[in-house]
Design a protein around this motif. Structure first.
Motif, short mmCIF file in Angstrom:
data_model
loop_
_atom_site.label_atom_id
_atom_site.label_comp_id
_atom_site.label_asym_id
_atom_site.label_seq_id
_atom_site.Cartn_x
_atom_site.Cartn_y
_atom_site.Cartn_z
N ILE A 1 0.84 -1.20 0.00
CA ILE A 1 0.00 0.00 0.00
C ILE A 1 0.87 1.25 0.00
O ILE A 1 0.60 2.23 -0.72
CB ILE A 1 -0.96 -0.02 1.20
CG1 ILE A 1 -1.96 -1.17 1.05
CG2 ILE A 1 -1.70 1.31 1.32
CD1 ILE A 1 -2.81 -1.42 2.27
N ALA A 2 1.93 1.22 0.79
CA ALA A 2 2.87 2.35 0.78
C ALA A 2 3.50 2.50 -0.61
O ALA A 2 3.70 3.62 -1.09
CB ALA A 2 3.95 2.14 1.83
N GLY A 3 3.77 1.36 -1.23
CA GLY A 3 4.31 1.40 -2.59
C GLY A 3 3.34 1.99 -3.59
O GLY A 3 3.75 2.68 -4.54
N GLN A 4 2.05 1.74 -3.40
CA GLN A 4 1.04 2.36 -4.26
C GLN A 4 1.12 3.88 -4.17
O GLN A 4 1.11 4.58 -5.19
CB GLN A 4 -0.37 1.90 -3.86
CG GLN A 4 -0.72 0.49 -4.27
CD GLN A 4 -2.20 0.20 -4.04
OE1 GLN A 4 -3.05 1.00 -4.41
NE2 GLN A 4 -2.50 -0.93 -3.43
N TRP A 5 1.18 4.38 -2.94
CA TRP A 5 1.28 5.84 -2.75
C TRP A 5 2.52 6.37 -3.45
O TRP A 5 2.45 7.39 -4.16
CB TRP A 5 1.32 6.18 -1.27
CG TRP A 5 1.28 7.65 -0.99
CD1 TRP A 5 0.19 8.42 -0.75
CD2 TRP A 5 2.42 8.53 -0.98
NE1 TRP A 5 0.56 9.73 -0.57
CE2 TRP A 5 1.92 9.84 -0.71
CE3 TRP A 5 3.78 8.36 -1.16
CZ2 TRP A 5 2.75 10.95 -0.62
CZ3 TRP A 5 4.62 9.47 -1.08
CH2 TRP A 5 4.11 10.74 -0.81
N ALA A 6 3.64 5.68 -3.28
CA ALA A 6 4.90 6.14 -3.87
C ALA A 6 4.83 6.12 -5.39
O ALA A 6 5.27 7.07 -6.06
CB ALA A 6 6.06 5.28 -3.37
#
Length: 415
Positions: A394-399
């Motif tokens: 999910i953090a990777g999606q934001w990034a």
């Protein structure tokens, strides 16, 4: 009184357990996959809506666009052009006489389906494009479970689906890009390959090869599959009828790998129309030139060495080490759990990327067809590991949305 008060709680808990057991029963796997997919889309949609709310004026939309307008920027606009007007019969040229960026870089499978939905429903491209992408991505998630369950236990297969749905680039599954349709067709192809249903591959390969560049990579995977089955024929029968079907599918995929190049050549009168168009996208990095297999990554290393002001030899060492580490990983125990066929596809696609693609921000999206490796990541049963992995996704999606999708002034990091 106390015993009476506990009875409803116990009854409720039993009811929940029975309902959960019924939902998770092997024949109801699709309910869980749909639930995982729906949860992931809530997360990704929320992220996209937030970025849309802070999106400024850009080449495709005004400030703070609605979701559907935000979902058709970047290459989505090219698909919009193709869906409405098709392809140019004459290649556009730059002032210097080189082929400029144009619609021939994008294959017709996805815009054709979107145009069909537009005609059927009278919806505009922005809405129809998202509907088509979401439908195909749900289909891909359902098929991916079936593929993973051929090599992994049900619980691990389900977590593989969760990784696929929550992956850092999963926003691409619900925008006006061809990836959802392509991943659905690729997953179906891998399923038929693993089930040894070679004739069933032909129509899927035909459409898949006209949706995203894939025919040559899949032909290599099929060819290696034929060689492997011939090699082990004494312990796993490889009947003549299957040999004929498998070789036929391999040759058909090879032909389809060149189909779009030939179509573009016939339509424009230029034999190199497609490759010249593709090379136009890397010209801002390395200028115009010829397509030389496996040279683009060396050119990329030279460009990024200058950009980052680091020694070229350092990037070349990192490139070689990364490639070697990747192929060594395919022989490790977690990767071997995926079986031979999936690893042959991943290896073949990796070689294809090394042969023809130029490394830049779009490379992250181009790695998506290696999604069967999610099965290897799903193997550790630890709940803490799995929770942290999904949080990282999910953090990777934001990034990724921040880096590649959201447009920040003059943005040269296309998704």
């Amino acid at each position: 009184m106390a015993d009476g008060s506990l009875a409803p709680t116990g009854s409720f808990a039993s009811t929940v357990r029975r309902a959960t057991t019924a939902i998770l029963a092997p024949e109801r796997w699709w309910i869980v996959v749909i639930a995982i997919f729906a949860a992931s889309r809530v997360v990704t949609t929320s992220l996209l809506l937030w970025f849309a709310s802070v999106q400024g004026q850009n080449p495709w939309t005004g400030p703070a666009p609605d979701y559907f307008s935000f979902a058709k920027i970047w290459d989505g606009h090219w698909y919009y052009i193709i869906a409405l007007t098709g392809y140019p019969s004459e290649l556009p040229l730059t002032e210097a006489g080189h082929v400029a960026e144009n619609a021939w870089a994008f294959m017709p499978g996805y815009p054709a389906v979107v145009r069909f939905i537009m005609t059927l429903t009278t919806l505009d491209f922005a809405v129809a494009g998202v509907i088509v992408s979401v439908a195909f991505s749900l289909g891909a998630a359902l098929l991916f479970y079936r593929v993973m369950h051929l090599v992994l236990p049900a619980g691990t297969a389900l977590f593989s689906v969760a990784i696929f749905c929550f992956a850092p680039l999963s926003a691409i599954l619900q925008v006006s890009y061809a990836e959802s349709m392509y991943l659905f067709l690729l997953t179906l192809s891998l399923y038929w390959l693993m089930k040894r249903q070679y004739w069933m591959l032909l129509p899927v390969i035909a459409v898949m090869s006209l949706t995203r560049p894939s025919g040559l990579a899949f032909a290599l995977a099929l060819g290696l599959h034929v060689v492997y089955r011939w090699w082990i024929r004494r312990r796993e029968e490889f009947p003549l009828r299957e040999r004929i079907a498998a070789v036929s599918a391999t040759l058909f995929s090879l032909v389809m790998g060149f189909a779009w190049l030939l179509i573009a050549a016939v339509a424009t009168g230029s034999l190199s129309a497609y490759t010249d168009t593709e090379l136009a996208w890397r010209a801002p990095y390395v200028g115009y030139g010829e397509l030389v297999p496996f040279a683009a990554w060396i050119q990329g290393a030279e460009f990024w060495a200058q950009w980052w002001q680091v020694p070229l030899w350092l990037l070349l060492v990192m490139l070689v080490a990364s490639v070697l580490a990747f192929f060594v990983f395919l022989f490790t125990t977690p990767a071997r759990r995926l079986g031979v066929d999936l690893r042959l596809w991943v290896a073949s696609y990796a070689l294809y990327l090394l042969a023809v693609f130029f490394p830049q921000s779009s490379t992250f999206r181009l790695l998506m067809p290696m999604f069967p490796l999610a099965g290897a990541l799903a193997l550790p049963p630890s709940r803490v590991y799995r929770a942290l992995l999904l949080a990282a996704c999910i953090a990777g999606q934001w990034a990724w949305i921040h880096l590649a999708w959201w447009v920040d002034a003059y943005d040269w990091t296309p998704p």
